[in-house]
Write a protein that holds these residues in place. Structure first.
Motif, short mmCIF file in Angstrom:
data_model
loop_
_atom_site.label_atom_id
_atom_site.label_comp_id
_atom_site.label_asym_id
_atom_site.label_seq_id
_atom_site.Cartn_x
_atom_site.Cartn_y
_atom_site.Cartn_z
N LEU B 125 0.80 -1.15 -0.18
CA LEU B 125 0.17 -0.13 0.05
C LEU B 125 0.97 1.21 -0.05
O LEU B 125 1.93 1.33 0.46
CB LEU B 125 -0.92 -0.08 1.25
CG LEU B 125 -1.78 -1.18 1.33
CD1 LEU B 125 -2.77 -1.08 2.61
CD2 LEU B 125 -2.74 -1.38 0.23
N MET B 126 0.23 2.41 -0.63
CA MET B 126 0.84 3.62 -0.36
C MET B 126 -0.20 4.47 0.42
O MET B 126 -1.37 4.54 0.37
CB MET B 126 0.96 4.42 -1.62
CG MET B 126 1.53 5.81 -1.54
SD MET B 126 1.85 6.54 -3.41
CE MET B 126 0.15 7.14 -3.32
N SER B 127 0.32 5.16 1.53
CA SER B 127 -0.58 5.89 2.33
C SER B 127 -0.74 7.19 1.81
O SER B 127 -0.05 7.86 1.11
CB SER B 127 0.31 6.09 3.83
OG SER B 127 1.26 6.89 3.75
N GLN B 150 -1.05 6.80 -11.02
CA GLN B 150 0.48 6.95 -11.71
C GLN B 150 1.49 7.04 -10.52
O GLN B 150 2.48 6.36 -10.53
CB GLN B 150 0.51 8.21 -12.35
CG GLN B 150 -0.01 7.98 -13.86
CD GLN B 150 0.05 9.42 -14.55
OE1 GLN B 150 0.97 10.21 -14.20
NE2 GLN B 150 -0.62 9.56 -15.76
N GLN B 151 1.13 7.75 -9.32
CA GLN B 151 1.98 8.04 -8.20
C GLN B 151 2.04 6.65 -7.49
O GLN B 151 3.30 6.39 -7.23
CB GLN B 151 1.06 9.11 -7.12
CG GLN B 151 2.30 9.60 -6.37
CD GLN B 151 1.83 10.33 -5.12
OE1 GLN B 151 0.40 10.84 -5.28
NE2 GLN B 151 2.52 10.45 -4.14
N MET B 152 1.15 5.84 -7.29
CA MET B 152 1.14 4.84 -6.84
C MET B 152 1.99 3.68 -7.76
O MET B 152 2.93 2.77 -7.10
CB MET B 152 -0.26 4.04 -6.84
CG MET B 152 -1.01 3.70 -5.48
SD MET B 152 -2.93 3.32 -5.68
CE MET B 152 -2.56 1.98 -7.04
N ASP B 158 0.25 -1.48 -4.92
CA ASP B 158 -0.95 -1.98 -5.32
C ASP B 158 -2.14 -1.23 -5.14
O ASP B 158 -3.42 -1.26 -5.76
CB ASP B 158 -1.06 -3.21 -5.00
CG ASP B 158 0.21 -4.05 -5.24
OD1 ASP B 158 0.53 -4.30 -6.39
OD2 ASP B 158 0.68 -4.64 -4.12
N ASP B 159 -2.13 -0.55 -4.01
CA ASP B 159 -3.53 0.39 -3.69
C ASP B 159 -3.12 1.29 -2.47
O ASP B 159 -1.97 1.51 -2.21
CB ASP B 159 -4.47 -0.92 -3.13
CG ASP B 159 -5.97 -0.30 -3.44
OD1 ASP B 159 -6.23 0.80 -3.33
OD2 ASP B 159 -6.98 -1.12 -3.48
N LEU B 160 -4.00 1.97 -1.94
CA LEU B 160 -3.81 2.98 -0.81
C LEU B 160 -4.20 2.69 0.35
O LEU B 160 -4.99 1.87 0.48
CB LEU B 160 -4.47 4.14 -1.50
CG LEU B 160 -4.52 4.76 -2.87
CD1 LEU B 160 -5.39 5.74 -3.37
CD2 LEU B 160 -2.74 5.61 -2.80
N LEU B 161 -3.59 3.25 1.25
CA LEU B 161 -3.99 3.35 2.81
C LEU B 161 -4.46 4.75 3.09
O LEU B 161 -3.57 5.73 3.11
CB LEU B 161 -3.00 3.12 3.69
CG LEU B 161 -3.20 3.09 5.11
CD1 LEU B 161 -4.40 2.11 5.55
CD2 LEU B 161 -1.89 3.10 6.01
N LYS B 240 3.57 -4.76 2.74
CA LYS B 240 4.35 -3.54 3.00
C LYS B 240 3.63 -2.22 2.89
O LYS B 240 2.33 -2.36 1.91
CB LYS B 240 5.47 -3.55 1.72
CG LYS B 240 6.55 -2.80 1.89
CD LYS B 240 7.83 -2.74 0.85
CE LYS B 240 8.86 -1.76 1.04
NZ LYS B 240 9.75 -1.68 -0.13
N THR B 241 3.64 -1.28 3.31
CA THR B 241 3.12 -0.06 3.24
C THR B 241 4.23 1.05 3.38
O THR B 241 5.17 1.14 4.19
CB THR B 241 1.93 0.24 4.47
OG1 THR B 241 1.02 -0.80 4.24
CG2 THR B 241 1.29 1.60 4.28
#
Lengths: 274, 274
Positions: B125-127, B150-152, B158-161, B240-241
């Motif tokens: 994830l990306m916070s 795009q940023q992800m 793979d997704d956002l937090l 992972k985040t």
């Protein structure tokens, strides 16, 4: 007649497939302006803003600026009306997975007659704690204000006043200005940079002190006059918000002066366009 | 084949007019669930949630619950696939003024094959500082996460937090759980009440201490295991985040146990539906 992805179609045939990312995920932008007697008003400003919204949303515009201008003029010609509202909508296109934008955006340009509210009548707002998610982009997301229509009607309000963290930002589809001690003040943060707003700021400077800055909720309630501006409104006085009456429920003196100046500005611009 | 406003049409003919309020203003809701070998999974939960979203958005559903269930089963029958994703979308209909919802909502039901990610592989994830505007409704508004694709990708996520005010809420299309000292904890405020989430909470109680409450960002970073849940995912480990690795980059022990329990729950539910 409606422009859709390279074709000009009879209105009833302007249909998009259900895999459109505007429909499925609200992913898209739009812009709106008027054409008076066939002349689009402030069209270059609206094209600037549309291009800016597209860039910030990472949506490629499938037509050049020149071609887009031609399409708009063609739609105005095919929908003859003394007062036409022109709307451009662009979405993330037909998405393979229902989430990722296509490389080919869907682009719609349509025209519809509309009427101005009379300039001598004010509007009533209902205050609401809200700020648009990405205020600098004219996105398709109007879920919160549309969901509030019933509540607004129940209160006899015509539109909303957004505030958050003690500051006002804008109305649902227009900008807000306050007047205090002959100073004209309008918020920056959280507000869409309206084309009408831009022109008012330009010409008002010649006559009044003008400030673009944060406006607190407190300042709003203490204003001498309040007005709202937008392509469908020009300048309309806000004579009431919630239970508070502004400028004795009438169009205030300075608001009236700005209305006159705005009509001159609009006429001057028409001549440039012609 | 796609259901659209009372008709079942070949997919390519499922088109809506450009005056649809989902397209023009993002005003609409949806729901999504799986059908495995022709059997819809947790369909009653999804119909409950769809009805609840409709009520909160003040959108009338044009079909009775019984008829909607029939339509869904028909769409599953007409799109035969061992693993089918079924999506219901309902918008504010064809709007006269491009803003006010019609009394007649537009309703679409469509099916599309999809694949699960393997359960033994984790996601990254990306916070992001964000909270959905009306988290309790499954609205169409995905502007913020789609704009972040795009940023992800650039970060290999793979997704956002989503987090705000020091608390985490959810991922872009799924719920988040953390595990700390064998306790299973999931946020309430700001999170959509997922159907997978609901079933996990139900059966996990029999084996673990389960808490539905605010989860601070700090607690998230200190978790022993993290996983995400949703109809397209079942239970997937978050390994992972941003730059932090969880459970040594593998599917954690308790997450694995819950994955097994969830498959049993799903099978039990299938039998009820049959």
């Amino acid at each position: 007649m409606i422009y859709l992805n390279g074709e000009i179609l009879p209105s009833e045939k302007a249909q998009i497939h259900v895999s459109d990312l505007g429909l499925l995920r609200g992913y898209g932008i739009f812009d709106f302006f008027r054409a008076i007697d066939g002349q689009p008003i402030f069209i270059e400003d609206h094209l600037d803003r549309f291009e800016n919204s597209a860039r910030l949303m990472r949506l490629p515009i499938p037509e050049s600026r020149e071609r887009l201008r031609e399409i708009i003029l063609e739609i105005i010609r095919l929908n003859p009306h003394p007062l036409l509202g022109v709307k451009m909508v662009m979405t993330g296109g037909y998405s393979e997975d229902g989430y990722t934008p296509s490389e080919q955006s869907n682009l719609i340009v349509m025209g519809k007659p509309f009427e101005f509210k009379p300039a001598d009548i004010g509007m009533k707002l209902m205050s609401m704690e809200y700020r648009r998610e990405i205020p600098e982009i004219k996105t398709l997301n109007y879920i919160v204000p549309i969901r509030a229509i019933q509540q607004m009607k129940a209160q006899g309000a015509d539109d909303l006043l957004y505030y958050r963290d003690g500051k006002i930002s804008e109305s649902s589809r227009s900008n807000i200005f306050i007047i205090k001690n002959e100073k004209i003040i309008t918020p920056v943060d959280g507000a869409l940079f309206g084309v009408t707003r831009k022109h008012i700021l330009n010409f008002a400077k010649k006559h009044f002190i003008v400030e673009e800055r944060d406006v607190t909720v407190q300042e709003f309630w203490e204003a001498d006059e309040v007005f709202t501006t937008g392509s469908t409104k020009r300048i309309v006085a806000i004579t009431k918000t919630d239970n508070q009456v502004f400028s004795d429920g009438k169009v205030g003196r300075i608001t009236k002066k700005l209305q006159e100046l705005f009509l001159e500005e609009e006429k001057a611009n028409e001549k440039i366009t012609l």
